[in-house]
Write a protein that holds these residues in place. Structure first.
Motif, PDB file in Angstrom:
ATOM      1  N   LEU A  41      87.433   4.996  48.053  1.00 16.22           N
ATOM      2  CA  LEU A  41      86.490   4.157  48.804  1.00 16.22           C
ATOM      3  C   LEU A  41      85.480   5.043  49.513  1.00 16.22           C
ATOM      4  O   LEU A  41      85.839   6.062  50.112  1.00 16.22           O
ATOM      5  CB  LEU A  41      87.248   3.323  49.838  1.00 16.22           C
ATOM      6  N   GLU A  42      84.212   4.637  49.485  1.00 14.75           N
ATOM      7  CA  GLU A  42      83.186   5.300  50.294  1.00 14.75           C
ATOM      8  C   GLU A  42      82.574   4.275  51.238  1.00 14.75           C
ATOM      9  O   GLU A  42      82.167   3.190  50.814  1.00 14.75           O
ATOM     10  CB  GLU A  42      82.105   5.927  49.420  1.00 14.75           C
ATOM     11  N   THR A  43      82.536   4.626  52.514  1.00 12.94           N
ATOM     12  CA  THR A  43      82.036   3.721  53.550  1.00 12.94           C
ATOM     13  C   THR A  43      80.617   4.109  53.940  1.00 12.94           C
ATOM     14  O   THR A  43      80.354   5.265  54.292  1.00 12.94           O
ATOM     15  CB  THR A  43      82.944   3.754  54.782  1.00 12.94           C
ATOM     16  N   PHE A  44      79.710   3.140  53.894  1.00 18.33           N
ATOM     17  CA  PHE A  44      78.304   3.347  54.231  1.00 18.33           C
ATOM     18  C   PHE A  44      77.937   2.585  55.505  1.00 18.33           C
ATOM     19  O   PHE A  44      78.524   1.536  55.790  1.00 18.33           O
ATOM     20  CB  PHE A  44      77.407   2.877  53.087  1.00 18.33           C
ATOM     21  N   PRO A  45      76.957   3.082  56.268  1.00 11.58           N
ATOM     22  CA  PRO A  45      76.544   2.389  57.492  1.00 11.58           C
ATOM     23  C   PRO A  45      75.652   1.188  57.242  1.00 11.58           C
ATOM     24  O   PRO A  45      75.369   0.409  58.144  1.00 11.58           O
ATOM     25  CB  PRO A  45      75.797   3.477  58.269  1.00 11.58           C
ATOM     26  N   LYS A  46      75.181   1.035  56.016  1.00 10.66           N
ATOM     27  CA  LYS A  46      74.321  -0.102  55.682  1.00 10.66           C
ATOM     28  C   LYS A  46      74.596  -0.540  54.250  1.00 10.66           C
ATOM     29  O   LYS A  46      75.281   0.164  53.483  1.00 10.66           O
ATOM     30  CB  LYS A  46      72.842   0.261  55.850  1.00 10.66           C
ATOM     31  N   VAL A  47      74.060  -1.690  53.890  1.00  9.77           N
ATOM     32  CA  VAL A  47      74.272  -2.242  52.549  1.00  9.77           C
ATOM     33  C   VAL A  47      73.668  -1.310  51.496  1.00  9.77           C
ATOM     34  O   VAL A  47      72.552  -0.804  51.655  1.00  9.77           O
ATOM     35  CB  VAL A  47      73.640  -3.643  52.444  1.00  9.77           C
ATOM     36  N   VAL A  48      74.413  -1.077  50.425  1.00 10.66           N
ATOM     37  CA  VAL A  48      73.938  -0.268  49.301  1.00 10.66           C
ATOM     38  C   VAL A  48      73.806  -1.175  48.079  1.00 10.66           C
ATOM     39  O   VAL A  48      74.772  -1.805  47.663  1.00 10.66           O
ATOM     40  CB  VAL A  48      74.902   0.895  48.996  1.00 10.66           C
ATOM     41  N   GLU A  49      72.610  -1.237  47.538  1.00 10.05           N
ATOM     42  CA  GLU A  49      72.371  -2.055  46.355  1.00 10.05           C
ATOM     43  C   GLU A  49      72.618  -1.231  45.089  1.00 10.05           C
ATOM     44  O   GLU A  49      72.823  -0.009  45.139  1.00 10.05           O
ATOM     45  CB  GLU A  49      70.920  -2.561  46.360  1.00 10.05           C
ATOM     46  N   LYS A  50      72.551  -1.903  43.957  1.00 12.12           N
ATOM     47  CA  LYS A  50      72.837  -1.266  42.674  1.00 12.12           C
ATOM     48  C   LYS A  50      71.907  -0.093  42.389  1.00 12.12           C
ATOM     49  O   LYS A  50      72.303   0.908  41.802  1.00 12.12           O
ATOM     50  CB  LYS A  50      72.724  -2.307  41.560  1.00 12.12           C
ATOM     51  N   ASN A  51      70.656  -0.191  42.851  1.00 16.84           N
ATOM     52  CA  ASN A  51      69.703   0.890  42.581  1.00 16.84           C
ATOM     53  C   ASN A  51      69.994   2.146  43.400  1.00 16.84           C
ATOM     54  O   ASN A  51      69.367   3.183  43.202  1.00 16.84           O
ATOM     55  CB  ASN A  51      68.266   0.430  42.829  1.00 16.84           C
ATOM     56  N   GLY A  52      70.965   2.057  44.340  1.00 15.24           N
ATOM     57  CA  GLY A  52      71.361   3.223  45.122  1.00 15.24           C
ATOM     58  C   GLY A  52      72.663   3.841  44.658  1.00 15.24           C
ATOM     59  O   GLY A  52      73.226   4.708  45.322  1.00 15.24           O
ATOM     60  N   ALA A  53      73.139   3.411  43.494  1.00 17.94           N
ATOM     61  CA  ALA A  53      74.455   3.856  43.001  1.00 17.94           C
ATOM     62  C   ALA A  53      74.509   5.352  42.735  1.00 17.94           C
ATOM     63  O   ALA A  53      75.575   5.957  42.772  1.00 17.94           O
ATOM     64  CB  ALA A  53      74.827   3.097  41.730  1.00 17.94           C
ATOM     65  N   GLY A  54      73.353   5.957  42.497  1.00 22.13           N
ATOM     66  CA  GLY A  54      73.339   7.385  42.196  1.00 22.13           C
ATOM     67  C   GLY A  54      73.790   8.247  43.357  1.00 22.13           C
ATOM     68  O   GLY A  54      74.189   9.404  43.156  1.00 22.13           O
ATOM     69  N   ASN A  55      73.743   7.711  44.571  1.00 19.57           N
ATOM     70  CA  ASN A  55      74.149   8.472  45.757  1.00 19.57           C
ATOM     71  C   ASN A  55      75.604   8.231  46.150  1.00 19.57           C
ATOM     72  O   ASN A  55      76.070   8.757  47.158  1.00 19.57           O
ATOM     73  CB  ASN A  55      73.252   8.107  46.943  1.00 19.57           C
ATOM     74  N   VAL A  56      76.307   7.431  45.379  1.00 20.35           N
ATOM     75  CA  VAL A  56      77.672   7.044  45.723  1.00 20.35           C
ATOM     76  C   VAL A  56      78.675   7.975  45.054  1.00 20.35           C
ATOM     77  O   VAL A  56      78.625   8.201  43.846  1.00 20.35           O
ATOM     78  CB  VAL A  56      77.955   5.581  45.312  1.00 20.35           C
ATOM     79  N   GLN A  57      79.614   8.499  45.851  1.00 18.20           N
ATOM     80  CA  GLN A  57      80.668   9.357  45.308  1.00 18.20           C
ATOM     81  C   GLN A  57      81.947   8.573  45.003  1.00 18.20           C
ATOM     82  O   GLN A  57      82.753   8.997  44.174  1.00 18.20           O
ATOM     83  CB  GLN A  57      81.004  10.458  46.307  1.00 18.20           C
ATOM     84  N   GLY A  58      82.152   7.462  45.714  1.00 19.05           N
ATOM     85  CA  GLY A  58      83.388   6.707  45.568  1.00 19.05           C
ATOM     86  C   GLY A  58      83.385   5.786  44.364  1.00 19.05           C
ATOM     87  O   GLY A  58      82.365   5.584  43.700  1.00 19.05           O
ATOM     88  N   ASP A  59      84.566   5.209  44.096  1.00 21.02           N
ATOM     89  CA  ASP A  59      84.688   4.199  43.040  1.00 21.02           C
ATOM     90  C   ASP A  59      84.236   2.835  43.544  1.00 21.02           C
ATOM     91  O   ASP A  59      83.739   2.010  42.775  1.00 21.02           O
ATOM     92  CB  ASP A  59      86.155   4.066  42.588  1.00 21.02           C
ATOM     93  N   ILE A  60      84.481   2.605  44.856  1.00 22.74           N
ATOM     94  CA  ILE A  60      84.134   1.333  45.484  1.00 22.74           C
ATOM     95  C   ILE A  60      83.462   1.635  46.827  1.00 22.74           C
ATOM     96  O   ILE A  60      83.598   2.735  47.372  1.00 22.74           O
ATOM     97  CB  ILE A  60      85.381   0.434  45.699  1.00 22.74           C
ATOM     98  N   ILE A  61      82.739   0.666  47.369  1.00 25.30           N
ATOM     99  CA  ILE A  61      82.024   0.884  48.624  1.00 25.30           C
ATOM    100  C   ILE A  61      82.256  -0.272  49.593  1.00 25.30           C
ATOM    101  O   ILE A  61      82.505  -1.407  49.195  1.00 25.30           O
ATOM    102  CB  ILE A  61      80.506   1.043  48.388  1.00 25.30           C
ATOM    103  N   ASP A  62      82.209   0.065  50.888  1.00 25.85           N
ATOM    104  CA  ASP A  62      82.239  -0.951  51.931  1.00 25.85           C
ATOM    105  C   ASP A  62      81.502  -0.408  53.142  1.00 25.85           C
ATOM    106  O   ASP A  62      80.825   0.625  53.063  1.00 25.85           O
ATOM    107  CB  ASP A  62      83.684  -1.355  52.277  1.00 25.85           C
ATOM    108  N   MET A  63      81.642  -1.089  54.308  1.00 27.46           N
ATOM    109  CA  MET A  63      80.946  -0.671  55.515  1.00 27.46           C
ATOM    110  C   MET A  63      81.893  -0.478  56.703  1.00 27.46           C
ATOM    111  O   MET A  63      81.429  -0.323  57.826  1.00 27.46           O
ATOM    112  CB  MET A  63      79.861  -1.688  55.883  1.00 27.46           C
ATOM    113  N   GLU A  64      83.207  -0.450  56.451  1.00 28.05           N
ATOM    114  CA  GLU A  64      84.161  -0.351  57.565  1.00 28.05           C
ATOM    115  C   GLU A  64      85.336   0.596  57.341  1.00 28.05           C
ATOM    116  O   GLU A  64      85.853   1.195  58.288  1.00 28.05           O
ATOM    117  CB  GLU A  64      84.748  -1.742  57.899  1.00 28.05           C
TER     118      GLU A  64
END
Length: 277
Positions: free
Chosen positions: A117-140
């Motif tokens: 899981l990777e937690t972000f401080p704001k909503v990440v849309e599909k076009n931002g997937a290149g910056n994601v290291q995790g398999d899944i994302i949330d905000m908490e």
């Protein structure tokens, strides 16, 4: 006690109904619901609210090191790795802001697939997937885990996520979230029940007298919360290996430290002694 944290009320609603939880009206800062064995808090969306709610619920009710905390909520799946509505148990959690990584202590079997899981401080849309290291994302998740680890053993903290979308959060409605959480609760409840049973068995390995001695050593050595947790684990593992621990504990009961530094030195000696085969 089992503590449950959700970010949104629509995630909490099926849990409140399933466990017949009553609202705690005297708490104004957060929505809190409870029965005799479970407390649920709705944190609100985002890292700061998640960390604040976690710390608040333990400060308000107190906690023992045998309590269990579970974060239940939806997540987005990156690159369609998991199917929609799948229940996942997080085996690694990344804070996207600091890149700090948590590795939950998954020492119990579960029926769920594991995910990063990777937690972000704001909503990440599909076009931002290149910056994601995790398999899944949330905000908490990362902030709940980080705050809870101050109070509980890490093997008693579980971040459970249910896939709601493939990084298309605008497609997810409150009605859908409530439905998918409700449909997942049979499996989650069965696992919670088994976890509670395992914790009870673990607690019975150390006698009341032994636990009192451990508490006295903690106090006399002025141990930090992290050291207290480690001491308990060391004592438990030693008892499992040797079947007896009273003699080891007795040799440290008379120690009293005037500083945290001195206590840390003695704690190092205890750690070495209790790790002996």
């Amino acid at each position: 006690m089992v503590y449950v944290i959700t970010a949104m009320y629509c995630e909490a609603a099926p849990i409140i109904k399933r466990f017949t939880l009553k609202k705690v009206t005297e708490i104004r800062h957060f929505q809190v619901f409870k029965n005799d064995s479970l407390v649920l808090i709705v944190s609100g969306v985002g890292p700061v609210k998640a960390a604040a709610a976690t710390a608040f619920i333990f400060a308000y009710y107190g906690c023992s090191l045998e309590d269990i905390l579970i974060n239940i909520g939806i997540c987005g799946s990156v690159k369609n790795k998991y199917h929609k509505n799948e229940i996942l148990l997080c085996s690694k959690i990344i804070d996207s802001s600091t890149k700090f990584e948590y590795y939950p202590d998954l020492i119990f079997n579960s029926p769920f697939r594991e995910a990063v899981l990777e937690t972000f401080p704001k909503v990440v849309e599909k076009n931002g997937a290149g910056n994601v290291q995790g398999d899944i994302i949330d905000m908490e998740g990362a902030y709940i885990y980080g705050a809870a680890s101050i109070f509980l053993y890490q093997h008693n903290i579980h971040i459970i996520k249910i896939v709601s979308d493939n990084m298309e959060p605008s497609s997810v409605s409150a009605e859908y979230i409530e439905k998918v959480i409700d449909e997942s609760l049979d499996k989650i409840q069965n696992w919670i029940d088994s976890r509670k049973s395992l914790n009870k068995n673990e607690q019975e390995l150390l006698s009341k007298e032994e636990l009192e001695k451990i508490k006295l050593i903690e106090h006399n050595l002025n141990l930090s919360e992290t050291m207290k947790i480690e001491l308990y684990k060391l004592a438990l593992n030693y008892k499992i290996r040797k079947l007896e621990i009273n003699n080891e504990l007795d040799s440290y009961l008379q120690l009293k430290c005037s500083s945290r530094k001195e206590g840390k030195r003695y704690f190092g000696e205890i750690r070495k002694r209790l790790m002996e085969l």
